[in-house]
Design a protein around this motif. Structure first.
Motif, PDB file in Angstrom:
ATOM      1  N   SER A 106       0.790  -1.218   0.001  1.00  0.00           N
ATOM      2  CA  SER A 106      -0.071  -0.177  -0.001  1.00  0.00           C
ATOM      3  C   SER A 106       0.787   1.484  -0.083  1.00  0.00           C
ATOM      4  CB  SER A 106      -1.036  -0.161   1.209  1.00  0.00           C
ATOM      5  OG  SER A 106      -1.659   1.194   1.345  1.00  0.00           O
ATOM      6  N   SER A 107       1.840   1.389   0.753  1.00  0.00           N
ATOM      7  CA  SER A 107       2.740   2.393   0.772  1.00  0.00           C
ATOM      8  C   SER A 107       3.531   2.711  -0.704  1.00  0.00           C
ATOM      9  CB  SER A 107       3.525   2.283   2.045  1.00  0.00           C
ATOM     10  OG  SER A 107       4.330   3.381   2.266  1.00  0.00           O
ATOM     11  N   VAL A 108       4.116   1.588  -0.835  1.00  0.00           N
ATOM     12  CA  VAL A 108       4.838   1.669  -2.166  1.00  0.00           C
ATOM     13  C   VAL A 108       3.924   2.108  -3.311  1.00  0.00           C
ATOM     14  CG1 VAL A 108       5.804   0.492  -3.945  1.00  0.00           C
ATOM     15  CG2 VAL A 108       6.547   0.053  -1.631  1.00  0.00           C
ATOM     16  N   VAL A 109       2.654   1.484  -3.451  1.00  0.00           N
ATOM     17  CA  VAL A 109       1.659   2.320  -4.645  1.00  0.00           C
ATOM     18  C   VAL A 109       1.381   3.505  -4.304  1.00  0.00           C
ATOM     19  CG1 VAL A 109      -0.750   1.670  -5.422  1.00  0.00           C
ATOM     20  CG2 VAL A 109       0.809  -0.137  -4.973  1.00  0.00           C
ATOM     21  N   ALA A 110       1.240   3.735  -3.168  1.00  0.00           N
ATOM     22  CA  ALA A 110       0.623   5.221  -2.695  1.00  0.00           C
ATOM     23  C   ALA A 110       1.747   6.337  -2.978  1.00  0.00           C
ATOM     24  CB  ALA A 110       0.204   5.521  -1.186  1.00  0.00           C
ATOM     25  N   ASN A 111       2.906   5.928  -2.626  1.00  0.00           N
ATOM     26  CA  ASN A 111       4.073   6.762  -2.815  1.00  0.00           C
ATOM     27  C   ASN A 111       4.558   6.974  -4.438  1.00  0.00           C
ATOM     28  OD1 ASN A 111       4.705   8.011  -0.151  1.00  0.00           O
ATOM     29  ND2 ASN A 111       5.108   5.750   0.282  1.00  0.00           N
ATOM     30  N   LEU A 112       4.583   5.898  -5.141  1.00  0.00           N
ATOM     31  CA  LEU A 112       4.943   5.807  -6.323  1.00  0.00           C
ATOM     32  C   LEU A 112       4.061   6.460  -7.483  1.00  0.00           C
ATOM     33  CD1 LEU A 112       7.344   2.533  -6.857  1.00  0.00           C
ATOM     34  CD2 LEU A 112       7.965   5.071  -6.090  1.00  0.00           C
ATOM     35  N   SER A 113       2.722   6.170  -7.045  1.00  0.00           N
ATOM     36  CA  SER A 113       1.503   6.595  -8.197  1.00  0.00           C
ATOM     37  C   SER A 113       1.556   7.945  -7.931  1.00  0.00           C
ATOM     38  CB  SER A 113       0.341   5.639  -7.737  1.00  0.00           C
ATOM     39  OG  SER A 113      -0.132   6.078  -6.686  1.00  0.00           O
ATOM     40  N   ALA A 114       2.018   8.693  -7.171  1.00  0.00           N
ATOM     41  CA  ALA A 114       2.024  10.240  -7.166  1.00  0.00           C
ATOM     42  C   ALA A 114       3.157  10.823  -7.920  1.00  0.00           C
ATOM     43  CB  ALA A 114       2.182  10.715  -5.457  1.00  0.00           C
ATOM     44  N   MET A 115       3.767  10.057  -8.486  1.00  0.00           N
ATOM     45  CA  MET A 115       5.048  10.392  -9.390  1.00  0.00           C
ATOM     46  C   MET A 115       4.446  10.342 -10.843  1.00  0.00           C
ATOM     47  SD  MET A 115       8.420   8.786  -7.605  1.00  0.00           S
ATOM     48  CE  MET A 115       9.508   9.611  -8.662  1.00  0.00           C
ATOM     49  N   ARG A 116       5.371  10.972 -11.639  1.00  0.00           N
ATOM     50  CA  ARG A 116       5.083  10.906 -13.087  1.00  0.00           C
ATOM     51  C   ARG A 116       6.016   9.757 -13.617  1.00  0.00           C
ATOM     52  NH1 ARG A 116       1.935  13.355 -15.776  1.00  0.00           N
ATOM     53  NH2 ARG A 116       3.238  13.460 -17.719  1.00  0.00           N
ATOM     54  N   PHE A 117       5.535   9.411 -14.746  1.00  0.00           N
ATOM     55  CA  PHE A 117       6.345   8.340 -15.353  1.00  0.00           C
ATOM     56  C   PHE A 117       7.933   8.635 -15.820  1.00  0.00           C
ATOM     57  CE2 PHE A 117       7.900   6.297 -19.438  1.00  0.00           C
ATOM     58  CZ  PHE A 117       8.273   5.096 -19.033  1.00  0.00           C
ATOM     59  N   GLU A 118       8.034   9.658 -16.232  1.00  0.00           N
ATOM     60  CA  GLU A 118       9.386  10.245 -16.513  1.00  0.00           C
ATOM     61  C   GLU A 118      10.378  10.560 -15.309  1.00  0.00           C
ATOM     62  OE1 GLU A 118       6.566  11.841 -17.529  1.00  0.00           O
ATOM     63  OE2 GLU A 118       6.452  11.050 -19.570  1.00  0.00           O
ATOM     64  N   ASP A 119       9.743  10.919 -14.256  1.00  0.00           N
ATOM     65  CA  ASP A 119      10.429  11.222 -13.022  1.00  0.00           C
ATOM     66  C   ASP A 119      10.760   9.782 -12.280  1.00  0.00           C
ATOM     67  OD1 ASP A 119      10.015  13.788 -13.529  1.00  0.00           O
ATOM     68  OD2 ASP A 119       8.330  13.911 -12.218  1.00  0.00           O
ATOM     69  N   LEU A 120       9.985   9.018 -12.282  1.00  0.00           N
ATOM     70  CA  LEU A 120      10.312   7.484 -11.920  1.00  0.00           C
ATOM     71  C   LEU A 120      11.310   6.743 -12.752  1.00  0.00           C
ATOM     72  CD1 LEU A 120       9.862   5.416  -9.522  1.00  0.00           C
ATOM     73  CD2 LEU A 120       7.920   4.556 -10.632  1.00  0.00           C
ATOM     74  N   ARG A 121      11.254   6.924 -14.013  1.00  0.00           N
ATOM     75  CA  ARG A 121      12.068   6.041 -14.789  1.00  0.00           C
ATOM     76  C   ARG A 121      13.567   6.785 -14.825  1.00  0.00           C
ATOM     77  NH1 ARG A 121      13.898   2.214 -16.418  1.00  0.00           N
ATOM     78  NH2 ARG A 121      14.152   1.556 -18.790  1.00  0.00           N
TER      79      ARG A 121
END
Length: 160
Positions: A106-121
């Motif tokens: 839950s924590s991983v999904v909540a924190n990463l889904s707030a990011m944009r694809f380009e930023d996470l990539r």
């Protein structure tokens, strides 16, 4: 070389070997008796220093597989599939580690889904691991839940 000189040379070499052996035995016995006579508190302190310096600690690793995150980016949805591993100290109850699996997801999904694809990539794996670890520890602290692990490792990452 005469026979008497040869015998004398062999005698001197034998004495040198015997004296060397005696010296080595003396040093070994001396170190063994000093180690046994050392007080228990000093022995424990020496062991602790040795563990800190050279011996690696033992850990337990628990996988958290297939954490799927959907991210918006450049006109379409992207998917990240992460396999994580929680690193805990040896002796940590595996049931406690298994019980935190839903909260970690839950924590991983909540924190990463707030990011944009380009930023996470753009994040490198060590940066991603550090960010996930900080976010998880903060999330556990905010919910006042004991954290049975010390580190979060990314074992697999698939980007679509």
């Amino acid at each position: 070389m005469s026979t008497t000189r040869l015998v004398l040379l062999m005698f001197v070499l034998n004495i040198a070997v015997v004296l060397g052996g005696l010296f080595v035995n003396y040093k070994m016995i001396q170190s063994a008796t000093l180690g046994a006579a050392q007080p228990a508190s000093e022995a424990k302190a020496d062991e602790a220093v040795e563990e800190e310096e050279g011996e690696p600690a033992e850990y337990v690793f628990v996988p958290v597989e297939k954490v799927i995150v959907s991210l918006p980016g450049d006109g379409r949805e992207h998917y990240f599939v992460l396999d994580l591993v929680l690193q805990a100290e040896f002796g940590t109850d595996p049931k406690k580690l298994a019980q935190v699996d839903p909260m970690v997801r839950s924590s991983v999904v909540a924190n990463l889904s707030a990011m944009r694809f380009e930023d996470l990539r753009a994040l490198q794996i060590p940066q991603l691991q550090k960010q996930l670890e900080e976010d998880l520890l903060a999330d556990f602290a905010s919910r006042k839940v004991a954290t049975p692990f010390q580190h979060v490792l990314v074992s697999k990452m698939i980007v679509q």
